[in-house]
Scaffold this motif. Sequence first.
Motif, PDB file in Angstrom:
ATOM      1  N   GLY A 136       0.820  -1.213   0.000  1.00  0.00           N
ATOM      2  CA  GLY A 136       0.000   0.000   0.000  1.00  0.00           C
ATOM      3  C   GLY A 136       0.850   1.256   0.000  1.00  0.00           C
ATOM      4  N   ARG A 137       1.912   1.237   0.787  1.00  0.00           N
ATOM      5  CA  ARG A 137       2.822   2.392   0.827  1.00  0.00           C
ATOM      6  C   ARG A 137       3.489   2.588  -0.539  1.00  0.00           C
ATOM      7  NH1 ARG A 137       5.057   0.686   6.581  1.00  0.00           N
ATOM      8  NH2 ARG A 137       3.600   1.850   7.884  1.00  0.00           N
ATOM      9  N   GLN A 138       3.917   1.499  -1.162  1.00  0.00           N
ATOM     10  CA  GLN A 138       4.534   1.591  -2.484  1.00  0.00           C
ATOM     11  C   GLN A 138       3.544   2.112  -3.519  1.00  0.00           C
ATOM     12  OE1 GLN A 138       6.284  -2.195  -3.536  1.00  0.00           O
ATOM     13  NE2 GLN A 138       7.601  -2.217  -1.729  1.00  0.00           N
ATOM     14  N   THR A 139       2.288   1.651  -3.437  1.00  0.00           N
ATOM     15  CA  THR A 139       1.264   2.103  -4.377  1.00  0.00           C
ATOM     16  C   THR A 139       1.046   3.606  -4.247  1.00  0.00           C
ATOM     17  OG1 THR A 139       0.200  -0.065  -4.405  1.00  0.00           O
ATOM     18  CG2 THR A 139      -1.166   1.817  -5.042  1.00  0.00           C
ATOM     19  N   LEU A 140       0.937   4.101  -3.011  1.00  0.00           N
ATOM     20  CA  LEU A 140       0.742   5.544  -2.828  1.00  0.00           C
ATOM     21  C   LEU A 140       1.988   6.324  -3.225  1.00  0.00           C
ATOM     22  CD1 LEU A 140      -1.449   5.854   0.390  1.00  0.00           C
ATOM     23  CD2 LEU A 140      -2.138   5.685  -2.017  1.00  0.00           C
ATOM     24  N   ALA A 141       3.166   5.738  -3.059  1.00  0.00           N
ATOM     25  CA  ALA A 141       4.395   6.397  -3.514  1.00  0.00           C
ATOM     26  C   ALA A 141       4.408   6.490  -5.040  1.00  0.00           C
ATOM     27  CB  ALA A 141       5.624   5.645  -3.016  1.00  0.00           C
ATOM     28  N   LYS A 142       3.934   5.442  -5.724  1.00  0.00           N
ATOM     29  CA  LYS A 142       3.845   5.484  -7.184  1.00  0.00           C
ATOM     30  C   LYS A 142       2.839   6.545  -7.623  1.00  0.00           C
ATOM     31  CE  LYS A 142       3.678   1.678  -9.606  1.00  0.00           C
ATOM     32  NZ  LYS A 142       3.324   0.290  -9.992  1.00  0.00           N
ATOM     33  N   LEU A 143       1.714   6.648  -6.909  1.00  0.00           N
ATOM     34  CA  LEU A 143       0.731   7.699  -7.203  1.00  0.00           C
ATOM     35  C   LEU A 143       1.381   9.070  -7.047  1.00  0.00           C
ATOM     36  CD1 LEU A 143      -2.089   8.945  -7.642  1.00  0.00           C
ATOM     37  CD2 LEU A 143      -2.496   8.581  -5.198  1.00  0.00           C
ATOM     38  N   ASP A 144       2.091   9.263  -5.954  1.00  0.00           N
ATOM     39  CA  ASP A 144       2.754  10.541  -5.684  1.00  0.00           C
ATOM     40  C   ASP A 144       3.719  10.888  -6.820  1.00  0.00           C
ATOM     41  OD1 ASP A 144       3.719  12.852  -4.480  1.00  0.00           O
ATOM     42  OD2 ASP A 144       4.465  11.836  -2.690  1.00  0.00           O
ATOM     43  N   ALA A 145       4.542   9.928  -7.230  1.00  0.00           N
ATOM     44  CA  ALA A 145       5.508  10.164  -8.312  1.00  0.00           C
ATOM     45  C   ALA A 145       4.798  10.481  -9.618  1.00  0.00           C
ATOM     46  CB  ALA A 145       6.415   8.941  -8.473  1.00  0.00           C
ATOM     47  N   TYR A 146       3.714   9.761  -9.897  1.00  0.00           N
ATOM     48  CA  TYR A 146       2.940   9.987 -11.128  1.00  0.00           C
ATOM     49  C   TYR A 146       2.348  11.400 -11.133  1.00  0.00           C
ATOM     50  CZ  TYR A 146      -0.746   9.543 -14.612  1.00  0.00           C
ATOM     51  OH  TYR A 146      -1.579   9.753 -15.687  1.00  0.00           O
ATOM     52  N   ILE A 147       1.741  11.807 -10.022  1.00  0.00           N
ATOM     53  CA  ILE A 147       1.135  13.140  -9.944  1.00  0.00           C
ATOM     54  C   ILE A 147       2.215  14.223 -10.011  1.00  0.00           C
ATOM     55  CG2 ILE A 147      -0.068  14.725  -8.387  1.00  0.00           C
ATOM     56  CD1 ILE A 147      -1.953  12.429  -7.730  1.00  0.00           C
ATOM     57  N   THR A 148       3.349  14.005  -9.360  1.00  0.00           N
ATOM     58  CA  THR A 148       4.454  14.969  -9.436  1.00  0.00           C
ATOM     59  C   THR A 148       4.874  15.180 -10.885  1.00  0.00           C
ATOM     60  OG1 THR A 148       5.214  14.402  -7.219  1.00  0.00           O
ATOM     61  CG2 THR A 148       6.831  15.426  -8.692  1.00  0.00           C
ATOM     62  N   GLU A 149       4.914  14.086 -11.652  1.00  0.00           N
ATOM     63  CA  GLU A 149       5.277  14.175 -13.076  1.00  0.00           C
ATOM     64  C   GLU A 149       4.222  14.972 -13.854  1.00  0.00           C
ATOM     65  OE1 GLU A 149       5.804  11.063 -16.752  1.00  0.00           O
ATOM     66  OE2 GLU A 149       6.522  10.421 -14.787  1.00  0.00           O
ATOM     67  N   ILE A 150       2.948  14.715 -13.592  1.00  0.00           N
ATOM     68  CA  ILE A 150       1.864  15.455 -14.264  1.00  0.00           C
ATOM     69  C   ILE A 150       1.967  16.944 -13.949  1.00  0.00           C
ATOM     70  CG2 ILE A 150      -0.628  15.900 -14.224  1.00  0.00           C
ATOM     71  CD1 ILE A 150      -1.091  12.965 -13.890  1.00  0.00           C
ATOM     72  N   VAL A 151       2.158  17.275 -12.681  1.00  0.00           N
ATOM     73  CA  VAL A 151       2.236  18.676 -12.254  1.00  0.00           C
ATOM     74  C   VAL A 151       3.434  19.360 -12.918  1.00  0.00           C
ATOM     75  CG1 VAL A 151       2.627  20.188 -10.272  1.00  0.00           C
ATOM     76  CG2 VAL A 151       0.959  18.328 -10.108  1.00  0.00           C
ATOM     77  N   SER A 152       4.585  18.672 -12.961  1.00  0.00           N
ATOM     78  CA  SER A 152       5.767  19.295 -13.546  1.00  0.00           C
ATOM     79  C   SER A 152       5.603  19.486 -15.053  1.00  0.00           C
ATOM     80  CB  SER A 152       7.037  18.509 -13.228  1.00  0.00           C
ATOM     81  OG  SER A 152       7.059  17.285 -13.922  1.00  0.00           O
ATOM     82  N   LYS A 153       4.948  18.531 -15.745  1.00  0.00           N
ATOM     83  CA  LYS A 153       4.682  18.682 -17.170  1.00  0.00           C
ATOM     84  C   LYS A 153       3.726  19.844 -17.409  1.00  0.00           C
ATOM     85  CE  LYS A 153       5.513  14.004 -18.812  1.00  0.00           C
ATOM     86  NZ  LYS A 153       4.894  12.754 -19.274  1.00  0.00           N
ATOM     87  N   GLY A 154       2.718  19.971 -16.534  1.00  0.00           N
ATOM     88  CA  GLY A 154       1.762  21.066 -16.654  1.00  0.00           C
ATOM     89  C   GLY A 154       2.433  22.418 -16.474  1.00  0.00           C
ATOM     90  N   ALA A 155       3.421  22.460 -15.586  1.00  0.00           N
ATOM     91  CA  ALA A 155       4.136  23.722 -15.323  1.00  0.00           C
ATOM     92  C   ALA A 155       5.013  24.097 -16.519  1.00  0.00           C
ATOM     93  CB  ALA A 155       4.992  23.593 -14.064  1.00  0.00           C
ATOM     94  N   GLN A 156       5.435  23.092 -17.292  1.00  0.00           N
ATOM     95  CA  GLN A 156       6.294  23.348 -18.460  1.00  0.00           C
ATOM     96  C   GLN A 156       5.486  23.841 -19.653  1.00  0.00           C
ATOM     97  OE1 GLN A 156       8.279  19.634 -19.060  1.00  0.00           O
ATOM     98  NE2 GLN A 156       9.468  19.793 -17.190  1.00  0.00           N
TER      99      GLN A 156
END
Length: 157
Positions: A136-156
């Motif tokens: 569960g912790r790994q799954t939420l960490a993957k979600l966090d990494a995925y969302i961080t990537e989306i946010v950074s792409k959106g900022a670009q």
Amino acid sequence: MTTADREIVISRSISAPRELVFEAFTDIRHLSQWWGPEGFTTTTRTFDFRVGGTWDFVMRGPDGTDYQEWISWTEIAAPERITLRHGEFQDDPNAFESILTFAPDGTSTRLEMRTIFPTKELRDEAAEKYHAVEGGRQTLAKLDAYITEIVSKGAQN
């Protein structure tokens, strides 16, 4: 009646608005990118996000083992809460309930995943045999990494 001895609770703060975190749980184009522990992939057979709708999918582990999975949504209160039943198949007697809450926390979102098993024994088996807490912790960490990537792409853009 207390459920504490049948529960696994995992939470994580994600640096994104809760609407985006909620969307990552409710849109298959997002879910298929991050769902599952490290090394797992997810293949969806059917996906219908609505109360009474189902998600029928297969998770493939790093060792090539396929795990049949089935989720039915029992409550959707966007963007605050999702309640679901999760088992290996429809009407699985060992299916468990998960309550996901998405709470604003400044510019972040506090996500809590509360899983309630039918029995303490099933909870213990999930924790010990299937490493549910770490998974569960790994799954939420993957979600966090995925969302961080989306946010950074959106900022670009």
